[in-house]
Motif scaffolding. Structure first.
Motif, PDB file in Angstrom:
ATOM      1  N   ASP A 160      -5.757  17.369   1.003  1.00  0.00           N
ATOM      2  CA  ASP A 160      -4.871  17.126   2.142  1.00  0.00           C
ATOM      3  C   ASP A 160      -5.502  16.023   2.998  1.00  0.00           C
ATOM      4  OD1 ASP A 160      -3.300  17.157   4.383  1.00  0.00           O
ATOM      5  OD2 ASP A 160      -3.775  19.212   4.979  1.00  0.00           O
ATOM      6  N   LEU A 161      -4.857  14.859   3.045  1.00  0.00           N
ATOM      7  CA  LEU A 161      -5.403  13.703   3.774  1.00  0.00           C
ATOM      8  C   LEU A 161      -4.759  13.519   5.151  1.00  0.00           C
ATOM      9  CD1 LEU A 161      -5.508  11.072   0.851  1.00  0.00           C
ATOM     10  CD2 LEU A 161      -7.316  12.639   1.585  1.00  0.00           C
ATOM     11  N   SER A 162      -3.990  14.509   5.586  1.00  0.00           N
ATOM     12  CA  SER A 162      -3.231  14.347   6.843  1.00  0.00           C
ATOM     13  C   SER A 162      -4.121  14.228   8.076  1.00  0.00           C
ATOM     14  CB  SER A 162      -2.258  15.517   7.024  1.00  0.00           C
ATOM     15  OG  SER A 162      -2.952  16.748   7.082  1.00  0.00           O
ATOM     16  N   GLU A 163      -5.375  14.691   7.961  1.00  0.00           N
ATOM     17  CA  GLU A 163      -6.293  14.543   9.096  1.00  0.00           C
ATOM     18  C   GLU A 163      -6.619  13.066   9.343  1.00  0.00           C
ATOM     19  OE1 GLU A 163     -10.487  16.540  10.721  1.00  0.00           O
ATOM     20  OE2 GLU A 163      -9.880  16.823   8.637  1.00  0.00           O
ATOM     21  N   LEU A 164      -6.477  12.263   8.300  1.00  0.00           N
ATOM     22  CA  LEU A 164      -6.746  10.822   8.419  1.00  0.00           C
ATOM     23  C   LEU A 164      -5.490  10.066   8.845  1.00  0.00           C
ATOM     24  CD1 LEU A 164      -8.824  10.360   5.131  1.00  0.00           C
ATOM     25  CD2 LEU A 164      -9.713  10.569   7.450  1.00  0.00           C
ATOM     26  N   VAL A 165      -4.440  10.239   8.065  1.00  0.00           N
ATOM     27  CA  VAL A 165      -3.153   9.564   8.334  1.00  0.00           C
ATOM     28  C   VAL A 165      -2.035  10.522   7.924  1.00  0.00           C
ATOM     29  CG1 VAL A 165      -1.629   7.665   7.645  1.00  0.00           C
ATOM     30  CG2 VAL A 165      -4.075   7.233   7.975  1.00  0.00           C
ATOM     31  N   GLY A 177     -12.329   3.021   9.906  1.00  0.00           N
ATOM     32  CA  GLY A 177     -12.811   3.800   8.766  1.00  0.00           C
ATOM     33  C   GLY A 177     -11.830   4.878   8.345  1.00  0.00           C
ATOM     34  N   ARG A 178     -11.131   5.465   9.308  1.00  0.00           N
ATOM     35  CA  ARG A 178     -10.172   6.527   8.996  1.00  0.00           C
ATOM     36  C   ARG A 178      -8.946   5.987   8.250  1.00  0.00           C
ATOM     37  NH1 ARG A 178     -10.555  11.428  13.156  1.00  0.00           N
ATOM     38  NH2 ARG A 178     -12.716  11.177  13.785  1.00  0.00           N
ATOM     39  N   VAL A 179      -8.417   4.873   8.731  1.00  0.00           N
ATOM     40  CA  VAL A 179      -7.212   4.347   8.070  1.00  0.00           C
ATOM     41  C   VAL A 179      -7.548   3.705   6.724  1.00  0.00           C
ATOM     42  CG1 VAL A 179      -5.857   4.092  10.177  1.00  0.00           C
ATOM     43  CG2 VAL A 179      -7.320   2.200   9.441  1.00  0.00           C
ATOM     44  N   SER A 180      -8.658   2.983   6.662  1.00  0.00           N
ATOM     45  CA  SER A 180      -9.048   2.362   5.391  1.00  0.00           C
ATOM     46  C   SER A 180      -9.518   3.430   4.401  1.00  0.00           C
ATOM     47  CB  SER A 180     -10.143   1.307   5.599  1.00  0.00           C
ATOM     48  OG  SER A 180     -11.321   1.897   6.095  1.00  0.00           O
ATOM     49  N   GLY A 181     -10.167   4.476   4.924  1.00  0.00           N
ATOM     50  CA  GLY A 181     -10.603   5.595   4.079  1.00  0.00           C
ATOM     51  C   GLY A 181      -9.407   6.311   3.471  1.00  0.00           C
ATOM     52  N   TYR A 182      -8.367   6.480   4.274  1.00  0.00           N
ATOM     53  CA  TYR A 182      -7.136   7.096   3.767  1.00  0.00           C
ATOM     54  C   TYR A 182      -6.579   6.278   2.604  1.00  0.00           C
ATOM     55  CZ  TYR A 182      -2.225   8.318   3.360  1.00  0.00           C
ATOM     56  OH  TYR A 182      -0.999   8.674   2.852  1.00  0.00           O
ATOM     57  N   ALA A 183      -6.516   4.975   2.787  1.00  0.00           N
ATOM     58  CA  ALA A 183      -5.963   4.086   1.747  1.00  0.00           C
ATOM     59  C   ALA A 183      -6.770   4.208   0.455  1.00  0.00           C
ATOM     60  CB  ALA A 183      -5.952   2.644   2.242  1.00  0.00           C
ATOM     61  N   SER A 184      -8.085   4.242   0.584  1.00  0.00           N
ATOM     62  CA  SER A 184      -8.962   4.325  -0.581  1.00  0.00           C
ATOM     63  C   SER A 184      -8.797   5.658  -1.305  1.00  0.00           C
ATOM     64  CB  SER A 184     -10.417   4.144  -0.127  1.00  0.00           C
ATOM     65  OG  SER A 184     -11.283   4.255  -1.223  1.00  0.00           O
ATOM     66  N   LEU A 185      -8.746   6.762  -0.548  1.00  0.00           N
ATOM     67  CA  LEU A 185      -8.607   8.088  -1.156  1.00  0.00           C
ATOM     68  C   LEU A 185      -7.224   8.280  -1.779  1.00  0.00           C
ATOM     69  CD1 LEU A 185     -10.388  10.343   1.521  1.00  0.00           C
ATOM     70  CD2 LEU A 185     -11.327   9.473  -0.625  1.00  0.00           C
ATOM     71  N   GLU A 186      -6.203   7.779  -1.105  1.00  0.00           N
ATOM     72  CA  GLU A 186      -4.841   7.886  -1.632  1.00  0.00           C
ATOM     73  C   GLU A 186      -4.717   7.117  -2.947  1.00  0.00           C
ATOM     74  OE1 GLU A 186      -0.912   9.294  -1.563  1.00  0.00           O
ATOM     75  OE2 GLU A 186      -2.666   9.872  -0.406  1.00  0.00           O
ATOM     76  N   TYR A 187      -5.358   5.951  -3.012  1.00  0.00           N
ATOM     77  CA  TYR A 187      -5.352   5.165  -4.249  1.00  0.00           C
ATOM     78  C   TYR A 187      -6.102   5.905  -5.363  1.00  0.00           C
ATOM     79  CZ  TYR A 187      -6.349   1.490  -7.619  1.00  0.00           C
ATOM     80  OH  TYR A 187      -6.461   0.778  -8.785  1.00  0.00           O
ATOM     81  N   SER A 188      -7.251   6.522  -5.028  1.00  0.00           N
ATOM     82  CA  SER A 188      -8.031   7.262  -6.032  1.00  0.00           C
ATOM     83  C   SER A 188      -7.233   8.427  -6.612  1.00  0.00           C
ATOM     84  CB  SER A 188      -9.326   7.808  -5.409  1.00  0.00           C
ATOM     85  OG  SER A 188     -10.181   6.760  -5.042  1.00  0.00           O
ATOM     86  N   SER A 189      -6.378   9.031  -5.784  1.00  0.00           N
ATOM     87  CA  SER A 189      -5.612  10.175  -6.262  1.00  0.00           C
ATOM     88  C   SER A 189      -4.417   9.750  -7.119  1.00  0.00           C
ATOM     89  CB  SER A 189      -5.148  11.053  -5.094  1.00  0.00           C
ATOM     90  OG  SER A 189      -4.231  10.366  -4.288  1.00  0.00           O
ATOM     91  N   ASP A 190      -4.026   8.475  -7.023  1.00  0.00           N
ATOM     92  CA  ASP A 190      -2.962   7.956  -7.894  1.00  0.00           C
ATOM     93  C   ASP A 190      -3.086   6.439  -8.011  1.00  0.00           C
ATOM     94  OD1 ASP A 190      -0.771   7.388  -9.407  1.00  0.00           O
ATOM     95  OD2 ASP A 190       0.717   8.188  -8.003  1.00  0.00           O
ATOM     96  N   THR A 191      -3.885   6.011  -8.990  1.00  0.00           N
ATOM     97  CA  THR A 191      -4.155   4.571  -9.157  1.00  0.00           C
ATOM     98  C   THR A 191      -2.939   3.808  -9.681  1.00  0.00           C
ATOM     99  OG1 THR A 191      -4.987   4.895 -11.411  1.00  0.00           O
ATOM    100  CG2 THR A 191      -6.604   5.004  -9.625  1.00  0.00           C
TER     101      THR A 191
END
Length: 590
Positions: free
Chosen positions: A10-15, A68-82
């Motif tokens: 759950d990445l909602s804490e970031l974005v 870091g929070r917004v860019s971290g979200y982008a990176s994690l979201e991409y990792s979960s579906d490349t």
């Protein structure tokens, strides 16, 4: 009792929603904050007040945290579906914005490194509290920095220099196709596929696979050797002649914020203890019913019964219970990752392979990605990544600038967590299963400690010899020398392995990086040995070490806890652990 189920994180804490107007406003607010920060250019001077200087540092912290929070979200979201176009586009957008923000704030970094005198720098550092180490390290690097125009010239030339040479190496070697004849049929493999064959149960398959690998690199040794010679010469010209580093390896040591003496002690102990692995290879030959291992056989698997499987719930509880036996506090830190749904464990199309732990901010519980299949190896992977997570949570009270441990300490908690799990599992399985798991464990220790140390010893010699005009054959002879030194008479090394050095990308990409693996793993083993001697009381020392993050130089931090990593005797404790495991295996075999 809680049941742990595989799920997506759950990445909602970031974005909450990257398509919402609120997200666009967040990005605009970050850019506005950076524009306001740029106004500080006008007031930067050696006489700046401590209060104003500290205020600027806190502004930088806030910018780093929020972006870091917004860019971290982008990176994690991409990792979960490349495969997601939306995730890919957002990641590209964040990288572009990140480069822009870095350029806008770079003036502060340059001023601190080069434009302020030492007396005023010390004045400001003393008033900076826990950020002292962050500022000290930047000043240390500044000692080897050049003027802004000179740095610009080097950066420009690097595009057609070291970076270009590495790209050419990658372009050549990634295009290699390896022809292997098995069962009378010729098949073509890439290097990743060939790696599976070199770990085949069949000795002939291993030999054929290695010969295909080394043969292809040997055919190209002229150009690959010349690329390496130029990289080494470039390293020497820029780092020693121009920047003023004392030796080729000291460039990496200072980058790791580690003393030359510490690394010298580490490598000396690894060299002195090569016989520990040599004796293991003799025992492994017995298990494989071979008189003597060939270099083709060192990663050969031993026969084993059907692999034990773990449910996800059982795996998580096993790791948490193992940590709890050592320190309930650390087990609770790890539990947070699951409670807050920060673990992505399911296997699905498009998801990134492998595993990692990502700390977006010290103020947030880390995120862990893995692909859980229920194998024993997956349980160890879980322990490893949760080790990283508890390291981050332990250091969560630190500034984002100093929360992350320096590279040599970065694997401490992950490897230590694996050690705890390994020894817990070892006590609960049969002698036959113990043989299998011990062989795999010592194989890993050789690969991450012994082999990496000898890679570094080779690099030291190769850089020295190339500086004296050595040719490709001379480098190959030097590599063979290090192979014979590490294996002794326990393993037969055929001449074709002389060219193996051209197969190691780290030598080209990041000179002297390899010792970081030996450092991190042997440090964890040595700390584990301390735990075995001191018992439960060691847990508080260990938690204090983790809680420091990167706020202190490794030598200083560990010295405060009675640990001298400049001393060979400390590193020797780690080898005592390896020796004990090898002796345990020998007792099971004989």
């Amino acid at each position: 009792m809680q049941v742990f189920k595989e799920e997506k994180w759950d990445l909602s804490e970031l974005v909450k929603d990257p398509d919402s107007p609120q997200f666009a406003k967040r990005l605009q607010a970050i850019q506005n904050t950076v524009k306001n920060f740029e106004k500080n250019k006008k007031i930067l001077s050696p006489k700046i007040s401590e209060k104003k200087f500290l205020s600027m540092l806190h502004q930088l912290e806030d910018i780093t945290e929020e972006f870091g929070r917004v860019s971290g979200y982008a990176s994690l979201e991409y990792s979960s579906d490349t495969q997601s176009d939306k995730a890919t586009a957002l990641l590209s957008k964040m990288r572009k914005l990140g480069a822009q923000l870095e350029n806008q704030t770079l003036f502060f970094d340059q001023w601190w490194k080069k434009q302020i005198d030492e007396k005023n720098a010390q004045r400001l550092m003393k008033s900076s509290g826990e950020l002292y180490e962050f500022l000290r390290y930047k000043r240390l690097l500044a000692k080897y920095s050049l003027t802004e125009p000179e740095e610009r010239i080097i950066n420009t030339l690097d595009v057609t220099g070291h970076s270009a040479l590495v790209k050419i190496y990658d372009k050549i070697t990634n295009a290699f196709v390896f022809e292997v004849k098995l069962d009378g049929k010729i098949k073509k493999y890439n290097r990743e596929e060939l790696t599976v064959l070199v770990r085949s149960p069949n000795p002939k398959t291993r030999e054929i696979a290695y010969k295909a690998l080394l043969g292809e690199f040997d055919k190209n040794k002229g150009v690959l050797g010349e690329i390496y010679q130029n990289i080494v010469s470039n390293w020497k010209d820029e780092c020693i002649q121009i920047r003023g580093y004392s030796s080729p390896i000291s460039v990496r040591n200072i980058g790791n914020d580690t003393d030359d003496k510490t690394v010298e002690s580490l490598l000396a102990v690894c060299k002195k203890n090569s016989d520990v692995f040599s004796k293991f290879f003799v025992q492994k030959a017995k298990l494989l019913n071979m008189k003597k291992l060939r270099r083709y056989d060192i990663y050969a698997p031993i026969k084993k019964k059907e692999e034990k499987r773990y449910s996800y719930d059982k795996a998580v509880k096993l790791v948490l219970d193992t940590l709890n036996d050592f320190s309930p506090q650390l087990s609770e830190y790890a539990r947070r990752v699951f409670v807050q749904r920060h673990v992505d464990s399911t296997i699905r199309p498009g998801k990134r392979s492998g595993a990692f732990c990502s700390t977006i901010s010290p103020k947030l519980t880390p995120y862990v990605l893995m692909n859980f299949k229920g194998r024993t190896n997956d349980v160890f992977t879980l322990a490893h990544e949760l080790g990283h997570a508890i390291h981050s949570v332990a250091a969560s009270g630190k500034s984002i600038f100093i929360a992350e441990a320096p590279l040599p300490l970065a694997e401490t908690a992950s490897t230590f967590s694996e050690m705890l799990l390994f020894n817990k599992i070892l006590e609960e399985i049969s002698n036959e299963e113990q043989q299998t798991i011990l062989v795999e464990h010592i194989d890993d220790l050789y690969a991450t400690v012994g082999r990496q140390a000898y890679f570094t010893l080779f690099e030291i010699a190769a850089h020295d010899r190339i500086g004296q005009g050595a040719m490709v054959q001379d480098i190959t002879s030097e590599y063979m020398k290090t192979l014979k030194d590490q294996f002794g008479k326990s393993v037969d090394v055929t001449p074709d392995f002389g060219i193996e050095w051209t197969c190691i990308p780290h030598f080209y990409h990041s000179p002297f990086y390899c010792y970081s693996y030996s450092f991190g793993n042997l440090l964890s083993l040595s700390l584990y040995q301390r735990y075995r001697k001191e018992g439960k009381s060691f847990a508080s020392t260990y938690v204090d070490i983790l809680a420091a993050g990167g706020s202190k130089k490794p030598e200083v931090l560990l010295k405060e806890h009675g640990i001298d990593i400049t001393s060979e005797s400390f590193w020797q404790e780690g080898f005592e652990y390896i020796k004990n495991q090898a002796d345990r295996l020998e007792d099971l075999i004989n």
